[in-house]
Design a protein around this motif. Structure first.
Motif, mmCIF file in Angstrom:
data_model
loop_
_atom_site.group_PDB
_atom_site.id
_atom_site.type_symbol
_atom_site.label_atom_id
_atom_site.label_comp_id
_atom_site.label_asym_id
_atom_site.label_seq_id
_atom_site.Cartn_x
_atom_site.Cartn_y
_atom_site.Cartn_z
ATOM 1 N N ASP A 119 0.831 -1.208 0.000
ATOM 2 C CA ASP A 119 0.000 0.000 0.000
ATOM 3 C C ASP A 119 0.866 1.260 0.000
ATOM 4 N N LYS A 120 0.260 2.392 -0.299
ATOM 5 C CA LYS A 120 0.949 3.683 -0.330
ATOM 6 C C LYS A 120 1.647 3.964 0.990
ATOM 7 N N GLU A 121 1.057 3.496 2.096
ATOM 8 C CA GLU A 121 1.608 3.767 3.419
ATOM 9 C C GLU A 121 2.302 2.550 4.019
ATOM 10 N N ALA A 122 2.889 1.720 3.179
ATOM 11 C CA ALA A 122 3.622 0.551 3.665
ATOM 12 C C ALA A 122 5.000 0.950 4.172
ATOM 13 N N ASP A 123 5.404 0.381 5.296
ATOM 14 C CA ASP A 123 6.761 0.554 5.798
ATOM 15 C C ASP A 123 7.710 -0.194 4.862
ATOM 16 N N PRO A 124 8.722 0.482 4.284
ATOM 17 C CA PRO A 124 9.554 -0.161 3.265
ATOM 18 C C PRO A 124 10.359 -1.362 3.765
ATOM 19 N N VAL A 125 10.912 -1.271 4.957
ATOM 20 C CA VAL A 125 11.685 -2.395 5.493
ATOM 21 C C VAL A 125 10.775 -3.586 5.760
ATOM 22 N N LYS A 126 9.644 -3.313 6.372
ATOM 23 C CA LYS A 126 8.673 -4.362 6.654
ATOM 24 C C LYS A 126 8.197 -5.005 5.350
ATOM 25 N N ALA A 127 7.931 -4.179 4.348
ATOM 26 C CA ALA A 127 7.434 -4.682 3.064
ATOM 27 C C ALA A 127 8.437 -5.612 2.406
ATOM 28 N N MET A 128 9.721 -5.222 2.394
ATOM 29 C CA MET A 128 10.728 -6.053 1.740
ATOM 30 C C MET A 128 10.986 -7.349 2.502
ATOM 31 N N ASN A 129 10.981 -7.293 3.822
ATOM 32 C CA ASN A 129 11.163 -8.523 4.605
ATOM 33 C C ASN A 129 10.045 -9.519 4.338
#
Length: 420
Positions: free
Chosen positions: A238-248
């Motif tokens: 989503d637009k408001e996704a945490d980038p580190v969390k998203a990649m993990n």
């Protein structure tokens, strides 16, 4: 003449299973648990025999040119044998799903009504390349008081036969008759098709494998089917996704075990998030050797991405390939999943709680995740012990099917001469 003999044998196995099911239904929880412990111990003690049989299947697979994902599903190791043996011990520790009084009431005439959980009876299990299913399905069936008729794929015939032989050896020292576990060793398709119509002996069929197997069972069986589904699973960043969390989460969902049904096959990315974190996404794909099949914008922005066709949005790759779809809002993401999803497992990665709740309420799937990997759609991961499959239908059972899914309901009425 050979065909007639196989037909008679398959029916005889189903009849033997039905007789054994009656005996299992009378056993205590302790007796069933003890049997599972004995099976687990015996599997571990005989792991070399199982691995030797598995190597024969793997050699055949190499000669036939099976792809890497298929070979991964087929392969056993000492660790994998011990894992499904330990899975049986976990099942033994779980609550017995049978004999539970779900509800009870007394009528005005003093007739006592009890709604009680009971075994399904005889389960027909039709599956493909995974030999571990032989042990997992057997353990769940026996703990829930059912007999089981196993029909594995020809590619794992030696492995499955060896596992069943060990299970039969173990059952000789338990209260469960070995006839409760039947293995159809014939690789003839006619043997499989017989299970489709044995309503008088088989109470339910559970297919577990690819789309062609599942569709064949669903479309041709007259026996009731507990439908499992292929896993075209999506991650929506989503637009408001945490980038580190998203990649993990992306790395885990795609690369942990690409060949399993709960691995992510499509990542849907909000365009605004992509603009801000493009280099991070590109580095992630490159570092983990993930091949991208993208829509027009994704191909333009991601190096070495190949254009995605209609089949890519439908595909269960079971490999280090992933489809990338870019969207302008959450509604577009939901629409894409609605069109191409298989109702298995879907995830949203966002720090916006309202968007998370909207996604989880709108998406039609058996398992929905917020800020977590789709890899948790698994019986053992969710605390069910081993699972018999992931149901993507809506009747009787849905999601990972553990012990409760292998029971049904019986109404027991106790009176004192009441008549109507």
């Amino acid at each position: 003449m050979t065909l007639i003999k196989e037909q008679v044998n398959v029916e005889a196995q189903a009849i033997a299973a039905k007789k054994a099911a009656r005996k299992i239904s009378l056993l205590t929880t302790e007796e069933k648990n003890e049997a599972l412990q004995v099976i687990a111990d015996t599997l571990e003690a005989n792991y070399l025999t199982i691995l030797e049989a598995n190597e024969a299947d793997l050699q055949t697979g190499r000669e036939k040119g099976y792809d890497e994902a298929y070979m991964d599903r087929l392969a056993l190791s000492k660790e994998r044998v011990f894992e499904f043996a330990d899975g049986l011990r976990q099942v033994a520790k779980l609550e017995d799903p049978t004999g539970i009084i779900a509800s009870s009431w007394t009528l005005e005439n003093d007739l006592l009504v009890e709604k009680v959980t009971v075994p399904l009876g005889v389960i027909g299990m039709i599956y493909e390349a995974r030999p571990n299913v032989t042990a997992d399905a057997t353990g769940l069936a026996l703990k829930s008081g059912n007999a089981i008729v196993l029909k594995g794929g020809s590619s794992a015939i030696s492995s499955n036969q060896a596992i069943v032989d060990v299970i039969h050896q173990a059952l000789e020292n338990t209260k469960i008759p070995k006839e409760a576990v039947q293995f159809i060793s014939s690789t003839d398709r006619e043997a499989t098709q017989q299970l489709f119509t044995m309503k008088e002996h088989i109470d339910v069929l559970i297919p577990r494998g690819g789309a062609s197997l599942i569709n064949a069972v669903v479309n041709n069986a007259t026996v009731p089917v507990l439908e499992t589904g292929v896993g075209n699973c999506h991650l929506y960043i989503d637009k408001e996704a945490d980038p580190v969390k998203a990649m993990n989460i992306l790395i885990n969902a795609k690369t942990d075990r690409p060949a399993v049904c709960n691995a992510a096959e499509t990542v849907i990315v909000h365009k605004e998030w992509l603009e801000t974190h493009l280099s991070l996404l590109i580095d992630t794909f490159r570092e983990h050797n993930i091949t991208v099949h993208g829509d027009e914008l994704a191909v333009k922005l991601i190096p070495n991405a190949v254009p995605a066709g209609e089949d890519d949005w439908k595909n269960e790759y079971l490999s280090l390939d992933i489809a990338v779809k870019t969207v302008s809002n959450l509604e577009e993401a939901v629409d894409h999943i609605d069109e191409y999803g298989t109702k298995h497992s879907e995830a949203i990665i966002t720090e916006n709680q309202q968007n998370a709740e909207l996604f989880m309420n709108l998406v039609d799937a058996s398992a929905i995740y917020h800020n977590a990997s789709t890899r948790f759609t698994d019986g053992s991961a969710l605390g069910f012990g081993a699972e018999i499959g992931i149901s993507t239908q809506k009747l009787h059972a849905r999601g990972p099917m553990g012990l409760p899914a292998l029971t049904t309901i019986k109404f027991k009425m106790s009176g004192n001469g009441q008549v109507r």
